[in-house]
Design an enzyme around this catalytic site. Sequence first.
Site, PDB file in Angstrom:
ATOM      1  N   TYR A 142       0.828  -1.206   0.000  1.00  0.00           N
ATOM      2  CA  TYR A 142       0.000   0.000   0.000  1.00  0.00           C
ATOM      3  C   TYR A 142       0.868   1.264   0.000  1.00  0.00           C
ATOM      4  O   TYR A 142       0.432   2.320  -0.431  1.00  0.00           O
ATOM      5  CB  TYR A 142      -0.900   0.045   1.238  1.00  0.00           C
ATOM      6  N   LYS A 189       3.221 -15.393   2.454  1.00  0.00           N
ATOM      7  CA  LYS A 189       3.427 -16.134   1.208  1.00  0.00           C
ATOM      8  C   LYS A 189       4.940 -16.389   1.128  1.00  0.00           C
ATOM      9  O   LYS A 189       5.619 -15.976   0.173  1.00  0.00           O
ATOM     10  CB  LYS A 189       2.894 -15.305   0.026  1.00  0.00           C
ATOM     11  N   ASP A 221      -2.850 -18.240   0.598  1.00  0.00           N
ATOM     12  CA  ASP A 221      -3.837 -18.930  -0.245  1.00  0.00           C
ATOM     13  C   ASP A 221      -4.513 -20.048   0.547  1.00  0.00           C
ATOM     14  O   ASP A 221      -5.729 -20.236   0.499  1.00  0.00           O
ATOM     15  CB  ASP A 221      -3.207 -19.448  -1.553  1.00  0.00           C
ATOM     16  N   ASP A 245      -6.273  -7.039   4.317  1.00  0.00           N
ATOM     17  CA  ASP A 245      -7.421  -6.394   3.665  1.00  0.00           C
ATOM     18  C   ASP A 245      -8.318  -7.474   3.058  1.00  0.00           C
ATOM     19  O   ASP A 245      -9.535  -7.484   3.255  1.00  0.00           O
ATOM     20  CB  ASP A 245      -6.909  -5.445   2.575  1.00  0.00           C
ATOM     21  N   ASP A 249     -12.174  -9.160   4.638  1.00  0.00           N
ATOM     22  CA  ASP A 249     -13.452  -9.177   3.910  1.00  0.00           C
ATOM     23  C   ASP A 249     -14.012 -10.598   3.883  1.00  0.00           C
ATOM     24  O   ASP A 249     -15.205 -10.810   4.063  1.00  0.00           O
ATOM     25  CB  ASP A 249     -13.273  -8.684   2.465  1.00  0.00           C
TER      26      ASP A 249
HETATM   27  C1  IPM Z   1     -10.337  -1.248   4.129  1.00  0.00           C
HETATM   28  C2  IPM Z   1     -10.565  -0.653   2.760  1.00  0.00           C
HETATM   29  C3  IPM Z   1      -9.388   0.263   2.421  1.00  0.00           C
HETATM   30  C4  IPM Z   1      -8.126  -0.592   2.431  1.00  0.00           C
HETATM   31  C5  IPM Z   1      -9.535   1.038   1.103  1.00  0.00           C
HETATM   32  C6  IPM Z   1     -10.787   1.870   1.050  1.00  0.00           C
HETATM   33  C7  IPM Z   1      -8.333   1.899   0.829  1.00  0.00           C
HETATM   34  O1  IPM Z   1     -10.731  -1.662   1.818  1.00  0.00           O
HETATM   35  O2  IPM Z   1     -10.231  -0.472   5.091  1.00  0.00           O
HETATM   36  O3  IPM Z   1     -10.296  -2.467   4.237  1.00  0.00           O
HETATM   37  O4  IPM Z   1      -7.823  -1.254   1.440  1.00  0.00           O
HETATM   38  O5  IPM Z   1      -7.453  -0.588   3.463  1.00  0.00           O
HETATM   39 MG    MG Z   2     -10.866  -3.616   2.637  1.00  0.00          MG
END
Ligand code: IPM
Ligand code: MG
Length: 372
Positions: A142, A189, A221, A245, A249
Amino acid sequence: MKYTIATIHGDGIGPDVVREAVRALKAVAHCSGFELDFVEAPMGGAAYDAFGCPLPDSSLATCRGSDAILLGAVGGPRWDKLPGDLRPEAGLLGLRAGMGTYANLRPARIFPELASACPLKPEIVRGGLDLLIVRELTGGIYFGERGRSPDGGTAWDTERYTKAEIERLLEVAYRAARARSKKLCVVDKANVLESSRLWRQTAQELAAHYPDVETSFMYVDNCAMQLVRNPRQFDVIATSNMFGDILSDEASMITGSIGMLPSASVGSSGPGIFEPIHGSAPDLAGKDQANPLAAILSAAMLLAYGLKRKAEAAAIERAVSSVLAAGYRCADIATGAEGEIVLGTRAMGETVARAIEEAAQGTPRSAADAGR
Ligand code: IPM
Ligand code: MG
């Protein structure tokens, strides 16, 4: 006692959900007799529109001067064509870096009331799920060098970590593991990436200082697969910025909806940032449809980690549980089962706030009554 909370409403559904998190915070402050001063710090697309930059210096100063930062979400298609450094997301990364919040705590927990919203087979999550992803937040790909060749046909981003960056993140993860079930899984990884091999080496060295914690390693993975195959094997997962990240999710969906997951971003000192892990969902913006519970639970994390008010944090969490137990749902967590009452963003926020107030008054009315 008075605390200053910097609020960043942001874009899309950000303002919708922050409004409800503020409502919950006001309710606990009112019940516990402390004061909260909310100061807005524009950031993201909204700040770009107003000031031509996604993170004005004045916003960073407001955040630095606060006791904690409550953030909604940023981004949206309107700003997709902007150069990378002017995009709303650049504001968020600038804020994380500027505040030095290198450790992002993302708990993924199934509320028993929402067990049926979990898309996995019931036997896979029988007994519940409660895991914590500790994501590195101010380093890695990032923030590494990126670029484009003059002809535009080649682009690169760099995953780069120093040992010190890895160590401080792992320290947070080890301390969290120590306070939980004493199991830490470092996800990387290392079969391909040199930076991952440094993660592994650093974790192996640190493990000696935490003999009471069982350290394991897993390729990312495999971890993505194991999260749906047998998520209960995990307690604390420590990982890099991008892997965290993605995995958070995935983990969020196991709990029923990304609309339920809060996060806390903390550094060595200074105010932390508390935000739902979901994005700005531009299609839902302003429609009173977004689930504010992730933001409300982020407000609980703000109280626990940011203001060290654990009792008040627990009061918010209990209120959320009681509201869910009474059958209240937002659309994203509704399954159509009998007894469910689907609420919009504002009504859900009001119902939680009422549950907080009533619990404090000791009126043992059910949250169901509270909503009527
Ligand atoms: C998160 C989001 C952010 C990230 C984006 C919006 C930059 O996806 O906080 O998980 O990737 O960190
Ligand atoms: Mg995110």
